[in-house]
Every structure is written in structure tokens, then in C-alpha cells.
Scaffold this motif. Structure first.
Motif, PDB file in Angstrom:
ATOM      1  N   UNK A 290      10.693  31.510  47.352  1.00 61.34           N
ATOM      2  CA  UNK A 290      10.254  32.311  48.481  1.00 61.34           C
ATOM      3  C   UNK A 290      10.642  31.733  49.817  1.00 61.34           C
ATOM      4  N   UNK A 291      11.310  30.577  49.823  1.00 65.04           N
ATOM      5  CA  UNK A 291      11.727  29.951  51.076  1.00 65.04           C
ATOM      6  C   UNK A 291      13.015  30.545  51.606  1.00 65.04           C
ATOM      7  N   UNK A 292      13.467  29.997  52.719  1.00 65.28           N
ATOM      8  CA  UNK A 292      14.664  30.534  53.372  1.00 65.28           C
ATOM      9  C   UNK A 292      15.894  30.409  52.479  1.00 65.28           C
ATOM     10  N   UNK A 293      16.169  29.191  52.001  1.00 69.61           N
ATOM     11  CA  UNK A 293      17.345  28.974  51.163  1.00 69.61           C
ATOM     12  C   UNK A 293      17.103  29.487  49.751  1.00 69.61           C
ATOM     13  N   UNK A 294      15.931  29.191  49.182  1.00 74.43           N
ATOM     14  CA  UNK A 294      15.647  29.657  47.833  1.00 74.43           C
ATOM     15  C   UNK A 294      15.691  31.167  47.722  1.00 74.43           C
ATOM     16  N   UNK A 295      15.143  31.864  48.721  1.00 76.65           N
ATOM     17  CA  UNK A 295      15.160  33.325  48.693  1.00 76.65           C
ATOM     18  C   UNK A 295      16.560  33.889  48.792  1.00 76.65           C
ATOM     19  N   UNK A 296      17.374  33.313  49.665  1.00 74.86           N
ATOM     20  CA  UNK A 296      18.752  33.789  49.792  1.00 74.86           C
ATOM     21  C   UNK A 296      19.554  33.466  48.537  1.00 74.86           C
ATOM     22  N   UNK A 297      19.288  32.324  47.925  1.00 74.93           N
ATOM     23  CA  UNK A 297      19.956  32.006  46.659  1.00 74.93           C
ATOM     24  C   UNK A 297      19.656  33.078  45.615  1.00 74.93           C
ATOM     25  N   UNK A 298      18.401  33.500  45.535  1.00 75.06           N
ATOM     26  CA  UNK A 298      18.038  34.547  44.575  1.00 75.06           C
ATOM     27  C   UNK A 298      18.792  35.834  44.862  1.00 75.06           C
ATOM     28  N   UNK A 299      18.895  36.188  46.137  1.00 76.77           N
ATOM     29  CA  UNK A 299      19.603  37.428  46.496  1.00 76.77           C
ATOM     30  C   UNK A 299      21.083  37.332  46.162  1.00 76.77           C
ATOM     31  N   UNK A 300      21.672  36.155  46.378  1.00 69.86           N
ATOM     32  CA  UNK A 300      23.081  35.978  46.042  1.00 69.86           C
ATOM     33  C   UNK A 300      23.291  35.953  44.523  1.00 69.86           C
ATOM     34  N   UNK A 301      22.358  35.350  43.810  1.00 65.01           N
ATOM     35  CA  UNK A 301      22.473  35.288  42.345  1.00 65.01           C
ATOM     36  C   UNK A 301      22.467  36.672  41.718  1.00 65.01           C
ATOM     37  N   UNK A 302      21.748  37.600  42.350  1.00 65.71           N
ATOM     38  CA  UNK A 302      21.647  38.958  41.803  1.00 65.71           C
ATOM     39  C   UNK A 302      23.000  39.653  41.728  1.00 65.71           C
ATOM     40  N   UNK A 303      23.974  39.194  42.524  1.00 55.45           N
ATOM     41  CA  UNK A 303      25.298  39.813  42.515  1.00 55.45           C
ATOM     42  C   UNK A 303      26.050  39.547  41.217  1.00 55.45           C
ATOM     43  N   UNK A 304      25.659  38.497  40.476  1.00 54.23           N
ATOM     44  CA  UNK A 304      26.489  38.012  39.381  1.00 54.23           C
ATOM     45  C   UNK A 304      25.898  38.307  38.005  1.00 54.23           C
ATOM     46  N   UNK A 305      25.057  39.310  37.917  1.00 58.12           N
ATOM     47  CA  UNK A 305      24.576  39.847  36.642  1.00 58.12           C
ATOM     48  C   UNK A 305      23.958  38.768  35.748  1.00 58.12           C
ATOM     49  N   UNK A 306      22.936  38.048  36.232  1.00 58.68           N
ATOM     50  CA  UNK A 306      22.263  37.084  35.357  1.00 58.68           C
ATOM     51  C   UNK A 306      21.399  37.804  34.332  1.00 58.68           C
ATOM     52  N   UNK A 307      21.051  37.123  33.250  1.00 56.08           N
ATOM     53  CA  UNK A 307      20.140  37.721  32.263  1.00 56.08           C
ATOM     54  C   UNK A 307      18.773  37.939  32.902  1.00 56.08           C
ATOM     55  N   UNK A 308      18.269  36.932  33.588  1.00 54.76           N
ATOM     56  CA  UNK A 308      17.070  37.072  34.412  1.00 54.76           C
ATOM     57  C   UNK A 308      16.979  35.882  35.362  1.00 54.76           C
ATOM     58  N   UNK A 309      16.162  36.049  36.399  1.00 52.58           N
ATOM     59  CA  UNK A 309      15.932  34.982  37.375  1.00 52.58           C
ATOM     60  C   UNK A 309      14.440  34.676  37.408  1.00 52.58           C
ATOM     61  N   UNK A 310      14.098  33.422  37.163  1.00 49.83           N
ATOM     62  CA  UNK A 310      12.710  32.981  37.267  1.00 49.83           C
ATOM     63  C   UNK A 310      12.481  32.500  38.695  1.00 49.83           C
ATOM     64  N   UNK A 311      11.547  33.160  39.382  1.00 49.52           N
ATOM     65  CA  UNK A 311      11.234  32.804  40.767  1.00 49.52           C
ATOM     66  C   UNK A 311       9.979  31.949  40.768  1.00 49.52           C
ATOM     67  N   UNK A 312      10.106  30.653  41.034  1.00 48.81           N
ATOM     68  CA  UNK A 312       8.962  29.755  41.086  1.00 48.81           C
ATOM     69  C   UNK A 312       8.644  29.442  42.541  1.00 48.81           C
ATOM     70  N   UNK A 313       7.417  29.729  42.956  1.00 47.57           N
ATOM     71  CA  UNK A 313       7.041  29.564  44.361  1.00 47.57           C
ATOM     72  C   UNK A 313       5.564  29.208  44.461  1.00 47.57           C
ATOM     73  N   UNK A 314       5.232  28.258  45.346  1.00 54.16           N
ATOM     74  CA  UNK A 314       3.849  27.837  45.538  1.00 54.16           C
ATOM     75  C   UNK A 314       3.085  28.783  46.452  1.00 54.16           C
ATOM     76  N   UNK A 315       3.790  29.433  47.378  1.00 59.26           N
ATOM     77  CA  UNK A 315       3.140  30.346  48.320  1.00 59.26           C
ATOM     78  C   UNK A 315       3.028  31.734  47.698  1.00 59.26           C
ATOM     79  N   UNK A 316       1.800  32.246  47.609  1.00 57.25           N
ATOM     80  CA  UNK A 316       1.582  33.554  47.001  1.00 57.25           C
ATOM     81  C   UNK A 316       2.291  34.653  47.783  1.00 57.25           C
TER      82      UNK A 316
END
Length: 639
Positions: A290-316
Motif C-alpha cells: 500500500x506504500x508509494x513504491x509497493x503500490x506502483x510495483x503492484x500496478x506495474x506487475x498487473x501488466x505482465x499477467x501474473x497468476x496472482x499478486x499477494x498484497x501484504x500491508x500493515x496499514x488497513x
């Protein structure tokens, strides 16, 4: 609606057939000096009938009835030309094969196609001009006067689009190419160069300028910004020419120039093929999602057809925001949003056992330098060191292919606890890779990112909106900056290139003086430094004037990517992993001084930049919590 469309097509069809009659009969009339050729009535009649049939087939073949006259353009003219060529060829064949029954003057072979092209193309152009005059003629002149900077391809498209706008009225253009001065572009005159921009804007009472130079360098953009803002006007910028030509951008996406534009960061090109091969159909875990870099990494990863992305975040809330982004923008990408703390070893084991990630991007970290420096040093160790160790050990235990640590330039010759803990985290990954195993450990090191949580730009913006002052810690303080998408893309590029154990260093460009950043933001907000003053507060605990990307004992190696290098760091001491594990297992919270002493033992280059006050006030501590290490902040002018 269907009737109106059918009626329109019927009118267009009738017009094109009428064009044949006008061109064929008109050719005879012109040939005989505008006297009616009674002797050729037979030829005019039968020739017209034959050409009408040909015209009908030629227009259908050329696709003339797919275009809208209101938007007649070069592709439509091409279709008209194709139909005219077919009709002219038919006229020639008609004459050749109908002799001696039909005798047609040879001049008709030139007059007929010329007149037919004139009537068909001219009619369409005239209709477009009439419609645009009715729809936009008056309204565009009533819009806000604006001067367009640049007279190239992007400007041509922009001026045509603005002519249809009720909001804008282009009154003039400027361009530094003297050969263009005095010429017109879509009816607007190029009045001079950018040096005369202020005079031109005052002449036309224009309070706005639009920069239509997508390839303009940062230096040119900075100069133009100074000129426009000095005149008390607003400067807007258009998207890149490639976006215009692909049709992805509308004029309403013009925006004010932002300070990020003035930094001159070029767009990043990554090897999508290799990155895709690494990520496609893989199970991916991102910590700090959910952070600045982690969130953008998730958005970029979505372009490359992963099986799934586990988003681990301490902030609700951060986790909720990340989840909602995927639901709206990437609903087909499977995500697993998990609330959790990387310091919780049992929870990390459960996550790895349940979801078996192939690739781990570890972005979770405490990164606020002054906040971690005072009263929170042990917590910085637990989050940045213990959290990294937990994620890295789980990656090895559960067979992850890659573990990528997001590090920082503050790990180089650190002067603060945060930087020293990130250097220890790097060293742990180096040791784990040296011990062998199936997991490839990599580290990526970069500086500050624009627009991150608590970053300098939102802070300055808030200060300007509140009337100032804008506070900078020191006149000479500099920082490296890059955009969040750029950093995330280069992290992916580095991960795809690494073989294990490398510390990748991103090309951060040239360092930026924070005071220049502040001045640019004040100007772009429409104020002067007299209205919004700049004050200096002095360096905060743990800060240094200049940040580095490489330590003194390190060297770098080139990589195939121009914006990535590999740092060759010093070797890690023997027994380092076990010593750190024993240290982290201590139950009692250590004091800040004890933490610094231990970090100094493992990171010899760690130096204290300032004497740290132990009696810092609670209000000041709250201020520090709101900012990142790169944020110059303070409340008093220093002598």
C-alpha cells in the motif's frame, strides 16, 4: 436516427452523381468557350448515363460513404481521388470503344477528371468549413485568449483542436525558429520567438500560454516557465506527440506545468519481453503493497499477467485503497489483500505456506529519517532488519525463485539510523545468497521519489497554499529524484537481469537543489518569493547535505540497461548473520545509543552527522512524523 442517417447517405450519393453530370457536361461547355454544344447532345446524354453507373460503383469501392463530411480530411480526399481516377479511366474506355458512335473532344480527357475532383473534394471541404464556422466560429473567438508556444506538428494538431473549443481562443504562436516568423498555422500567425513572449501576450491580453513542444528539454521548459510566470500568466503543457497521434489524448487533458516536468526525467524503456518472461503466470508477493513504491510495483506487475499478486500491508486503509484500485482498473487480475506485519514471523510463515510465492518484492520499511532517529531507533531495526530477515528466510524456506529488496541511497555512507538499517538489510540478503539455495537475492537502491507519501512536493504545496513561508533546511541541500513509475519499472528491469547477490543502483540523474525546487513551485503557483518567502531551518537529526548512491569502497559495473549499474560492495563480516539474529532476538527494547553502537559495529561507514537531542518535544516529534527524509522542513529562519 436510422431515417436521418439514410437521408444523409442519399444526399451524399445524389451529390456525387450530380458531380458527374457537372463535370461531364461542364467539360463540353468549357471546351466550346461556354457555348452550348448542340452537336454533341448525343455524346453528353449517353456518356452521362454510362459514367453515372461507373461513379456509383467507384464510390462504393473507394469507401466514400464511410467518412463524415463534417470531419473531411486527407483520407477522405484520397478516397475521392481514387473514385475520380476510376471514373476518368471509364470515360477514356468509353470513348475508345464507342467510336464511331460517340465522338468526344480530346480535351474532355483532362477537363472531366479535373472538374470531377474539384466538385467532389471542394463540396466536402466547403461543407466542413461551413459546419465549423456555424459550430465553433463565434464560440472559439469568445474563449480565453491563449498563446501557443511552438509551431510544429504538435502545435498544428493542438490549434485545430482548440479551434473547436469554447474555452480557448488561440491568438498567436511563438517559435524560436526564425524561418517560421510571419507564417501562419491554421490561420494563426507566428508572431516571433519566446524572447518576445511577454510582449506578445500583453498585446493580445492573453493570460495563458500552452507549451506544445513535447520534445522540449528541461532547460528550455525552465526558461519558458520563468518567462511566463514572470508575466503573471499561467503555463499549460500538452501530452507527448505520440499520444496525440494515437488518439489517446484529448485537449481537455492539457494540464498546468508541474515541478516534475522541470526536473527533465526522461521516460524509461524496459525490456518487456524479459520482464514478462520472469513474471507471466507467476505467484507474486509484494510487502508494503500500500506504500508509494509497493503500490506502483503492484500496478506495474498487473501488466505482465501474473497468476496472482499477494498484497501484504500493515496499514488497513492503504490495503483497502490498493484493493479498490485493482477492482476498478484491473478487475481480471487476481489479488489476495492481506493485512499483516513483516515482523510477525509466524504470520509470514503462514502466508508463504498458503500462497507459495514465486517472486517476492520486499518494499515494506520505515523510511522517515528524523522520526526513526529519535526514540524509534529500535523499531526501525525491527521493521527494516527483522522484517527483511523474516521475508528473506521465508523465501528460501518455501522455495521462492527471487527475493528483491527495495533499498535506498541512504544506505550509502549512512548518517542516520534508517540508512544504516537498510544497509544491514542489504548485507543480510548478500549473506543469504552466498549460502546458496534456490532463491536468487537481489537489492535495488535508489533515492527519493516524487509524489510519495509525505514527499517534498506535497509539503511545499501545502505551505504555499497556506500563505507560506516555504521552509528549506539549508541553502545547499540537494537530493536525487525520480518518478514513482520510473522507479518501479527499473526495479522490475533489475529483477529480470539479476543472477543473485547484486546491488543494483538506479540512474538518478543529476541532483536537485531543494531551494530551486521550492522556487519553481512558488513560481508555478503564481506567486513571487516576496509573496511566499523561503526560510531556512537547519539540518535535522540524521540528515546530510548531499546524498550518495555509492559508498567510497564500492565500484560499479555496467549492465545492458543504461539506467542500471551494479555496485560492488565490501565483503560481509564472517558470522554476521548469526550475530544479527542473536541481536534481534533480544526481548528488551534497546536505547537509541545502543542501537547506533551496534549498527556502527557492522556498518563501519556509518557516521553521526549531528548530535541527537534526547529531549525533543512532542509537537516537534509530530512534525517529524509527517515528513520523509528528503523533506526540508522547519519553522524558524536561521541566522
Amino acid at each position: 436516427m436510422f431515417v436521418s442517417k439514410a437521408f444523409r447517405l442519399l444526399l451524399v450519393f445524389a451529390f456525387d452523381l450530380l458531380a458527374v453530370l457537372v463535370a461531364w457536361i461542364g467539360g463540353f461547355v468549357i471546351r466550346f468557350n461556354f457555348e452550348w454544344p448542340r452537336d454533341y447532345a448525343h455524346e453528353m446524354l449517353y456518356g452521362s448515363l454510362a459514367l453515372l453507373v461507373v461513379q456509383f460503383l467507384a464510390c462504393q469501392w473507394a469507401g466514400l460513404y464511410r467518412g463524415m463530411w463534417r470531419f473531411a480530411s486527407l483520407p477522405d480526399l484520397k478516397r475521392v481521388l481514387m473514385a475520380v481516377v476510376v471514373s476518368a479511366a471509364a470515360a477514356l474506355l468509353l470513348v475508345v470503344f464507342s467510336r464511331p458512335y460517340l465522338t468526344v473532344p480530346r480535351a474532355l480527357f483532362a477537363l472531366y477528371p479535373m472538374l470531377l475532383l474539384l466538385v467532389m473534394a471542394g463540396g466536402r471541404i466547403a461543407w466542413r468549413m461551413l459546419k465549423e464556422q456555424v459550430l465553433y466560429g463565434k464560440s472559439s473567438r469568445d474563449g480565453k485568449p491563449v498563446v501557443v508556444i511552438g509551431a510544429g506538428s504538435a502545435s498544428a494538431m493542438l490549434v485545430r483542436e482548440l479551434a473547436r473549443s469554447t474555452e480557448w481562443n488561440v491568438v498567436a504562436l511563438v517559435d524560436d525558429d526564425r524561418a517560421k516568423w510571419g507564417l501562419e498555422l491554421s490561420g494563426r500567425r507566428v508572431e516571433g520567438g519566446t524572447a518576445s513572449l511577454v510582449t506578445i501576450m500583453r498585446r493580445y491580453a492573453a493570460n495563458c500560454a500552452i507549451l506544445a513542444m513535447p520534445s522540449a528539454k528541461a532547460e528550455a521548459l525552465q526558461r519558458i516557465t520563468r518567462i511566463v510566470t514572470a508575466a503573471g500568466a499561467n503555463l499549460f503543457i500538452v501530452p507527448g506527440l505520440g499520444e496525440f497521434m494515437s488518439g489517446r489524448v484529448a485537449v481537455n487533458m492539457m494540464r498546468p506545468v508541474k515541478v516534475e516536468d522541470l526536473l527533465g526525467r526522461k521516460s524509461v524503456q524496459i525490456d518487456d519481453h524479459n520482464v514478462g518472461a520472469m513474471l507471466s503466470r507467476k505467484r507474486i508477493l509484494v510487502t508494503g503493497a500500500g506504500g508509494s513504491i509497493g503500490g506502483e510495483l503492484c500496478r506495474q506487475l498487473a501488466r505482465f499477467d501474473p497468476e496472482y499478486i499477494v498484497l501484504l500491508e500493515a496499514s488497513e486503509y492503504a490495503l483497502y485503497a490498493a484493493e479498490q484500485w485493482f477492482h476498478v482498473h484491473r478487475p481480471r487480475i487476481r489479488i489476495i489483500p492481506l493485512a499483516g506485519d513483516v515482523k510477525d514471523k509466524q504470520h509470514m510463515n503462514d502466508i508463504f505456506a498458503r500462497w507459495s510465492p514465486d517472486i517476492v518484492f520486499h518494499a515494506a520499511a520505515y523510511k522517515h529519517v528524523p522520526l526513526m532517529e529519535i526514540h524509534n531507533a529500535w523499531q526501525a531495526v525491527r521493521n527494516n532488519v527483522l522484517g527483511t530477515l523474516n521475508a528473506a528466510l521465508c523465501s528460501r524456506e518455501f522455495g521462492a525463485e527471487r527475493f528483491v529488496l527495495i533499498s535506498t541511497d541512504k544506505a550509502v555512507n549512512p548518517t542516520n539510523v534508517m540508512g544504516a538499517t537498510k544497509r544491514v538489510a542489504e548485507m543480510l540478503c548478500e549473506v543469504l545468497h552466498q549460502e546458496g539455495g534456490a532463491t536468487c537475492y537481489q537489492m535495488v537502491r535508489f533515492g527519493n521519489v516524487l509524489g510519495s507519501t509525505g514527499s517534498v512536493i506535497p509539503k511545499f504545496k501545502s505551505q504555499i497554499e497556506s500563505g507560506g513561508p516555504v521552509t528549506v533546511t539549508h541553502p545547499e541541500i540537494t537530493r536525487y529524484f525520480m518518478s514513482i513509475p520510473e522507479a518501479a519499472q527499473l526495479v522490475l528491469q533489475a529483477a529480470s537481469m539479476g543472477r543473485g547477490g547484486e546491488i543494483f543502483v538506479l540512474d538518478m540523474g543529476e541532483p536537485v537543489k531543494i531551494i530551486d525546487l521550492a522556487r519553481n513551485m512558488i513560481r508555478l503557483s503564481g506567486f513571487s518569493e516576496e509573496e511566499i518567502p523561503i526560510e531556512f531551518s537547519g539540518l535535522r537529526p540524521g540528515e546530510k547535505l548531499y546524498e550518495e548512491l555509492l559508498a567510497d569502497t564500492e565500484e560499479t559495473l555496467e549492465t545492458p540497461h543504461e539506467k542500471l549499474r551494479i555496485a560492488q560492495s565490501r565483503s560481509v563480516p564472517e558470522g554476521f548473520l548469526h550475530q544479527v539474529q542473536a541481536w534481534l532476538s533480544m526481548e528488551n527494547q534497546l536505547s537509541d545509543d545502543d542501537v547506533r553502537a551496534a549498527l556502527k559495529q557492522w556498518v563501519p561507514e556509518y557516521q553521526f552527522a549531528l548530535q541527537v537531542p534526547h529531549d525533543i518535544s512532542e509537537p516537534r516529534l509530530a512534525d517529524l512524523a509527517a515528513e520523509e527524509a528528503a523533506i526540508p522542513y522547519g519553522v524558524r529562519r536561521m541566522a
